[in-house]
Design a protein around this motif. Structure first.
Motif, PDB file in Angstrom:
ATOM      1  N   GLN A 183       0.836  -1.212   0.000  1.00 23.40           N
ATOM      2  CA  GLN A 183       0.000   0.000   0.000  1.00 23.40           C
ATOM      3  C   GLN A 183       0.864   1.253   0.000  1.00 23.40           C
ATOM      4  OE1 GLN A 183      -3.276   0.084   2.596  1.00 23.40           O
ATOM      5  NE2 GLN A 183      -4.068  -1.896   1.823  1.00 23.40           N
ATOM      6  N   SER A 184       1.955   1.215   0.778  1.00 25.65           N
ATOM      7  CA  SER A 184       2.836   2.387   0.813  1.00 25.65           C
ATOM      8  C   SER A 184       3.412   2.644  -0.571  1.00 25.65           C
ATOM      9  CB  SER A 184       3.973   2.175   1.807  1.00 25.65           C
ATOM     10  OG  SER A 184       3.446   1.887   3.079  1.00 25.65           O
ATOM     11  N   ILE A 185       3.844   1.563  -1.228  1.00 23.97           N
ATOM     12  CA  ILE A 185       4.432   1.752  -2.559  1.00 23.97           C
ATOM     13  C   ILE A 185       3.386   2.302  -3.519  1.00 23.97           C
ATOM     14  CG2 ILE A 185       5.421   0.544  -4.556  1.00 23.97           C
ATOM     15  CD1 ILE A 185       6.665  -1.404  -2.494  1.00 23.97           C
ATOM     16  N   SER A 186       2.163   1.758  -3.405  1.00 27.47           N
ATOM     17  CA  SER A 186       1.098   2.253  -4.282  1.00 27.47           C
ATOM     18  C   SER A 186       0.900   3.762  -4.058  1.00 27.47           C
ATOM     19  CB  SER A 186      -0.209   1.524  -4.000  1.00 27.47           C
ATOM     20  OG  SER A 186      -0.033   0.157  -4.259  1.00 27.47           O
ATOM     21  N   ALA A 187       0.942   4.125  -2.788  1.00 27.53           N
ATOM     22  CA  ALA A 187       0.745   5.553  -2.461  1.00 27.53           C
ATOM     23  C   ALA A 187       1.874   6.401  -3.058  1.00 27.53           C
ATOM     24  CB  ALA A 187       0.703   5.737  -0.942  1.00 27.53           C
ATOM     25  N   ILE A 188       3.132   5.927  -2.871  1.00 23.54           N
ATOM     26  CA  ILE A 188       4.281   6.672  -3.407  1.00 23.54           C
ATOM     27  C   ILE A 188       4.156   6.801  -4.924  1.00 23.54           C
ATOM     28  CG2 ILE A 188       6.775   6.603  -3.779  1.00 23.54           C
ATOM     29  CD1 ILE A 188       6.979   5.156  -1.063  1.00 23.54           C
ATOM     30  N   LYS A 189       3.753   5.653  -5.562  1.00 25.06           N
ATOM     31  CA  LYS A 189       3.688   5.672  -7.011  1.00 25.06           C
ATOM     32  C   LYS A 189       2.595   6.661  -7.485  1.00 25.06           C
ATOM     33  CE  LYS A 189       3.105   2.988 -11.155  1.00 25.06           C
ATOM     34  NZ  LYS A 189       2.642   1.757 -11.747  1.00 25.06           N
ATOM     35  N   ALA A 190       1.468   6.658  -6.774  1.00 21.19           N
ATOM     36  CA  ALA A 190       0.380   7.565  -7.154  1.00 21.19           C
ATOM     37  C   ALA A 190       0.859   9.012  -7.083  1.00 21.19           C
ATOM     38  CB  ALA A 190      -0.821   7.336  -6.237  1.00 21.19           C
ATOM     39  N   LEU A 191       1.603   9.314  -5.986  1.00 16.68           N
ATOM     40  CA  LEU A 191       2.113  10.680  -5.841  1.00 16.68           C
ATOM     41  C   LEU A 191       3.089  11.006  -6.966  1.00 16.68           C
ATOM     42  CD1 LEU A 191       2.628  10.951  -1.980  1.00 16.68           C
ATOM     43  CD2 LEU A 191       0.919  12.121  -3.410  1.00 16.68           C
ATOM     44  N   ALA A 192       3.993  10.049  -7.270  1.00 16.96           N
ATOM     45  CA  ALA A 192       4.996  10.294  -8.300  1.00 16.96           C
ATOM     46  C   ALA A 192       4.329  10.508  -9.659  1.00 16.96           C
ATOM     47  CB  ALA A 192       5.968   9.103  -8.366  1.00 16.96           C
ATOM     48  N   VAL A 193       3.311   9.685  -9.934  1.00 13.20           N
ATOM     49  CA  VAL A 193       2.621   9.829 -11.223  1.00 13.20           C
ATOM     50  C   VAL A 193       1.942  11.198 -11.304  1.00 13.20           C
ATOM     51  CG1 VAL A 193       0.681   8.964 -12.596  1.00 13.20           C
ATOM     52  CG2 VAL A 193       2.351   7.356 -11.626  1.00 13.20           C
ATOM     53  N   ALA A 194       1.329  11.580 -10.183  1.00 17.28           N
ATOM     54  CA  ALA A 194       0.655  12.886 -10.145  1.00 17.28           C
ATOM     55  C   ALA A 194       1.666  14.006 -10.402  1.00 17.28           C
ATOM     56  CB  ALA A 194      -0.021  13.074  -8.799  1.00 17.28           C
ATOM     57  N   THR A 195       2.835  13.913  -9.768  1.00 14.21           N
ATOM     58  CA  THR A 195       3.862  14.950  -9.942  1.00 14.21           C
ATOM     59  C   THR A 195       4.322  14.974 -11.404  1.00 14.21           C
ATOM     60  OG1 THR A 195       4.606  14.490  -7.702  1.00 14.21           O
ATOM     61  CG2 THR A 195       6.099  15.750  -9.110  1.00 14.21           C
ATOM     62  N   ARG A 196       4.480  13.768 -11.988  1.00 12.49           N
ATOM     63  CA  ARG A 196       4.977  13.717 -13.349  1.00 12.49           C
ATOM     64  C   ARG A 196       3.975  14.378 -14.321  1.00 12.49           C
ATOM     65  NH1 ARG A 196       5.873   7.884 -15.527  1.00 12.49           N
ATOM     66  NH2 ARG A 196       3.634   8.171 -15.791  1.00 12.49           N
ATOM     67  N   ARG A 197       2.702  14.221 -13.933  1.00  6.46           N
ATOM     68  CA  ARG A 197       1.685  14.771 -14.832  1.00  6.46           C
ATOM     69  C   ARG A 197       1.426  16.259 -14.564  1.00  6.46           C
ATOM     70  NH1 ARG A 197      -2.459   9.887 -14.208  1.00  6.46           N
ATOM     71  NH2 ARG A 197      -1.423   8.396 -15.614  1.00  6.46           N
ATOM     72  N   ASN A 198       1.953  16.747 -13.444  1.00  5.38           N
ATOM     73  CA  ASN A 198       1.670  18.125 -13.032  1.00  5.38           C
ATOM     74  C   ASN A 198       2.419  19.081 -13.971  1.00  5.38           C
ATOM     75  OD1 ASN A 198       1.252  20.575 -11.835  1.00  5.38           O
ATOM     76  ND2 ASN A 198       1.747  19.841  -9.754  1.00  5.38           N
ATOM     77  N   ALA A 199       1.690  19.835 -14.783  1.00  3.00           N
ATOM     78  CA  ALA A 199       2.301  20.698 -15.792  1.00  3.00           C
ATOM     79  C   ALA A 199       3.069  21.844 -15.151  1.00  3.00           C
ATOM     80  CB  ALA A 199       1.215  21.262 -16.721  1.00  3.00           C
ATOM     81  N   ARG A 200       2.649  22.143 -13.903  1.00  4.10           N
ATOM     82  CA  ARG A 200       3.299  23.286 -13.289  1.00  4.10           C
ATOM     83  C   ARG A 200       4.614  22.902 -12.605  1.00  4.10           C
ATOM     84  NH1 ARG A 200      -0.726  25.462  -9.389  1.00  4.10           N
ATOM     85  NH2 ARG A 200      -1.690  23.434  -9.643  1.00  4.10           N
ATOM     86  N   ALA A 201       4.848  21.645 -12.438  1.00  3.03           N
ATOM     87  CA  ALA A 201       6.082  21.221 -11.751  1.00  3.03           C
ATOM     88  C   ALA A 201       7.299  21.468 -12.657  1.00  3.03           C
ATOM     89  CB  ALA A 201       6.019  19.748 -11.422  1.00  3.03           C
ATOM     90  N   LEU A 202       8.430  21.561 -12.010  1.00  8.36           N
ATOM     91  CA  LEU A 202       9.674  21.759 -12.762  1.00  8.36           C
ATOM     92  C   LEU A 202       9.923  20.536 -13.641  1.00  8.36           C
ATOM     93  CD1 LEU A 202      12.097  23.263 -10.097  1.00  8.36           C
ATOM     94  CD2 LEU A 202      11.131  24.412 -12.117  1.00  8.36           C
ATOM     95  N   GLU A 203      10.578  20.749 -14.742  1.00  8.04           N
ATOM     96  CA  GLU A 203      10.893  19.638 -15.652  1.00  8.04           C
ATOM     97  C   GLU A 203      11.705  18.574 -14.929  1.00  8.04           C
ATOM     98  OE1 GLU A 203      10.042  18.668 -18.514  1.00  8.04           O
ATOM     99  OE2 GLU A 203      11.542  17.069 -18.747  1.00  8.04           O
ATOM    100  N   SER A 204      12.726  19.044 -14.105  1.00 12.79           N
ATOM    101  CA  SER A 204      13.592  18.083 -13.398  1.00 12.79           C
ATOM    102  C   SER A 204      12.768  17.264 -12.401  1.00 12.79           C
ATOM    103  CB  SER A 204      14.740  18.806 -12.705  1.00 12.79           C
ATOM    104  OG  SER A 204      14.212  19.710 -11.753  1.00 12.79           O
ATOM    105  N   SER A 205      11.815  17.971 -11.735  1.00 16.35           N
ATOM    106  CA  SER A 205      10.977  17.269 -10.755  1.00 16.35           C
ATOM    107  C   SER A 205      10.135  16.204 -11.457  1.00 16.35           C
ATOM    108  CB  SER A 205      10.068  18.239 -10.024  1.00 16.35           C
ATOM    109  OG  SER A 205      10.838  19.182  -9.326  1.00 16.35           O
ATOM    110  N   ARG A 206       9.607  16.570 -12.671  1.00 12.70           N
ATOM    111  CA  ARG A 206       8.776  15.612 -13.391  1.00 12.70           C
ATOM    112  C   ARG A 206       9.595  14.382 -13.794  1.00 12.70           C
ATOM    113  NH1 ARG A 206       6.149  19.753 -16.410  1.00 12.70           N
ATOM    114  NH2 ARG A 206       6.970  18.918 -18.350  1.00 12.70           N
TER     115      ARG A 206
END
Ligand SMILES: Nc1ncnc2c1ncn2[C@@H]1O[C@H](COP(=O)(O)OP(=O)(O)O)[C@@H](O)[C@H]1O
Ligand SMILES: [Mg+2]
Length: 475
Positions: A272-295
């Motif tokens: 469950q923890s990994i699923s949570a981390i992955k969900a957050l990471a995917v969200a960050t990657r999709r976040n257009a406002r995030a820095l390119e390096s962060s994505r």
């Protein structure tokens, strides 16, 4: 050579020596008695002759006085008559009597000692007991009318008598010796019986058949402690075996429980923890406002999460057969074989699961799964096989579950092998389910492991408690 045979031989030789000594003694006694008898016969004959000699002289004088005949001839004639009468007497029978003729020749036919056998007695006995051949000569009558009488003991009858006596004495001794021999070997045979029983019992002990190895109390007081202590030792061993079995069963149960617990922890917490981390990471990657390096980093984190999740899933399925709880033994085995084929593409592996396989209690299902798993591991490790057949079937008639794992590999000698931990674990699991195992294998001829497990009765099946993580605390 066995001790019994040795003692029997020893006793038999002692008896034989005794019999030989007795035989020598008997022959010796026979010789003495024949000699005595001959002596007394000769002495008696001489006394009779002496008593009669007066009469002989008188006969001669009377004849001369009457001018009837030559005195010496008359004397001789009377002597011959006397001898004939004497010869008929019982005790004189053993003595040959004869008048010595005027020329002094031996009156008797020469007697060859080697042919002088007594009637009924063998030649060797006659030779052994016959006295020295002696001849007595005695002169009777006044000068001028002397008759000379020769006498010679004739032991034939006496020897025959001595032979009969010796034979009966010896026969009696032989009979006693034979009786003693029979009694001794009978006693020895009985005395050694307990040893045979002990050896049989030890053999059964070696095969692990404790109940059959017990000794009946020995009737001999000296041996009684052996049977008592032996049985006590068996009791102790049986107890220890039982304790070992219980311990090993507990160890297996603890192991399974711990594995289940770990698998659940991995799934529930880590997964469950990994699923949570992955969900957050995917969200960050999709976040257009995030820095390119962060994505980019978020994308990497999602990939790592996928990898960790794969590892966790693999660990979980290793710790706890997947689908065992939900889909049952058949599906879990399909999955096991599928993974196995992926790792051993060169081995033709076939799995046949009876469609009518009932839902098994969890405890039984996991044990059956572990048995197949260990057999597959053994094939990979030891068999160098190119083909494996796995059959899982039920016998509705007998209510038994059959597992058969056959390979065409090197094979081994199951009787010569010390059990490894793997086979020991298999046996332990089977014993805890009251099942049985048969390993048919010969070097070079492949291996076929057949396991028979009794299926629980239907009501039992429903209430069979699953191995829960909670068991960890209770064990
Ligand atoms: N399928 C097989 N083919 C050939 N040999 C086998 C097979 N299964 C077991 N053996 C032999 O039996 C021995 C005992 O096996 P096991 O109890 O599983 O111990 P381990 O696998 O740890 O050696 C093995 O070492 C191997 O020599
Ligand atoms: Mg093994």
């Amino acid at each position: 050579v066995s001790l019994g045979l040795r003692l029997n031989l020893l006793f038999a030789s002692v008896l034989t020596l005794l019999l030989i000594a007795a035989g020598v003694l008997i022959v010796d006694r026979a010789r003495d008695s024949v000699a005595d008898e001959m002596d007394s016969a000769v002495r008696l004959t001489l006394q009779l002759l002496a008593a009669a000699s007066g009469g002989l002289a008188e006969t001669g004088q009377t004849a001369e006085r009457d001018g009837l005949a030559d005195g010496a001839a008359a004397t001789a004639g009377t002597a011959a008559g006397l001898l004939a009468r004497l010869a008929r007497l019982r005790n004189v029978r053993h003595v040959d009597l004869a008048l010595v003729p005027a020329d002094g020749r031996l009156p008797f036919a020469p007697r060859d000692p080697s042919t002088a056998t007594a009637p009924g007695a063998p030649a060797w006995f006659s030779r052994a007991v016959a006295p020295e051949p002696i001849e007595y000569r005695q002169r009777y009558g006044p000068p001028g009318r002397v008759v000379e009488i020769a006498l010679r003991p004739n032991p034939a009858d006496e020897i025959a008598e001595a032979w009969e006596e010796s034979v009966s004495t010896f026969a009696l001794l032989v009979a006693f010796a034979a009786l003693a021999m029979i009694l001794t070997s009978f006693t020895l045979h009985h005395a050694f019986k307990p040893i045979a029983r002990i050896v049989t019992a030890l053999g059964r002990l070696e095969q692990g058949d404790f109940a059959a190895a017990r000794l009946r109390d020995f009737s001999l007081l000296e041996l009684r402690p052996i049977s008592t202590r032996f049985n006590r030792m068996i009791d102790a061993m049986a107890l220890q075996r039982e304790e070992n079995r219980t311990l090993r069963g507990q160890a297996l149960a603890i192991q399974e429980a711990e594995r289940g617990h770990l698998a659940r922890e991995l799934h529930d917490e880590l997964g469950q923890s990994i699923s949570a981390i992955k969900a957050l990471a995917v969200a960050t990657r999709r976040n257009a406002r995030a820095l390119e390096s962060s994505r980019r980093n978020a994308g990497t984190i999602a990939e790592v999460c996928d990898h960790v999740y794969d590892v966790v899933r693999r660990l979980m399925s290793e710790l706890r057969p997947p689908m065992l709880d939900t889909l049952g033994l058949g599906a879990s085995l399909e999955k096991l074989v599928e993974d196995w084929r992926r790792r051993h593409g060169d081995i033709d592996t076939r799995l046949t699961v009876d469609a009518a396989l009932p839902t098994l209690p969890e405890d039984m299902a996991i044990k059956a799964y572990r048995i197949v798993q260990e057999c597959l591991t053994n094939v990979a490790r030891h068999a160098a096989a190119t083909r494996i057949e796995i059959d899982v079937s039920t016998e509705p008639a007998t209510g038994r579950l059959l597992l058969r794992i056959a390979d065409n590999g090197n094979g081994f000698d199951p009787t010569a092998h010390r059990l490894g931990l793997g086979l020991l674990g298999i046996r332990e699991r089977i014993a805890s389910l009251d099942g049985s195992i048969d390993i048919a294998s010969h070097p070079g001829a492949g291996t076929c492991v057949t396991v028979v497990l009794p299926l629980p009765a239907d009501d039992e099946q429903a209430t069979a408690p699953p191995v829960a993580p909670a068991d960890l605390e209770t064990v």
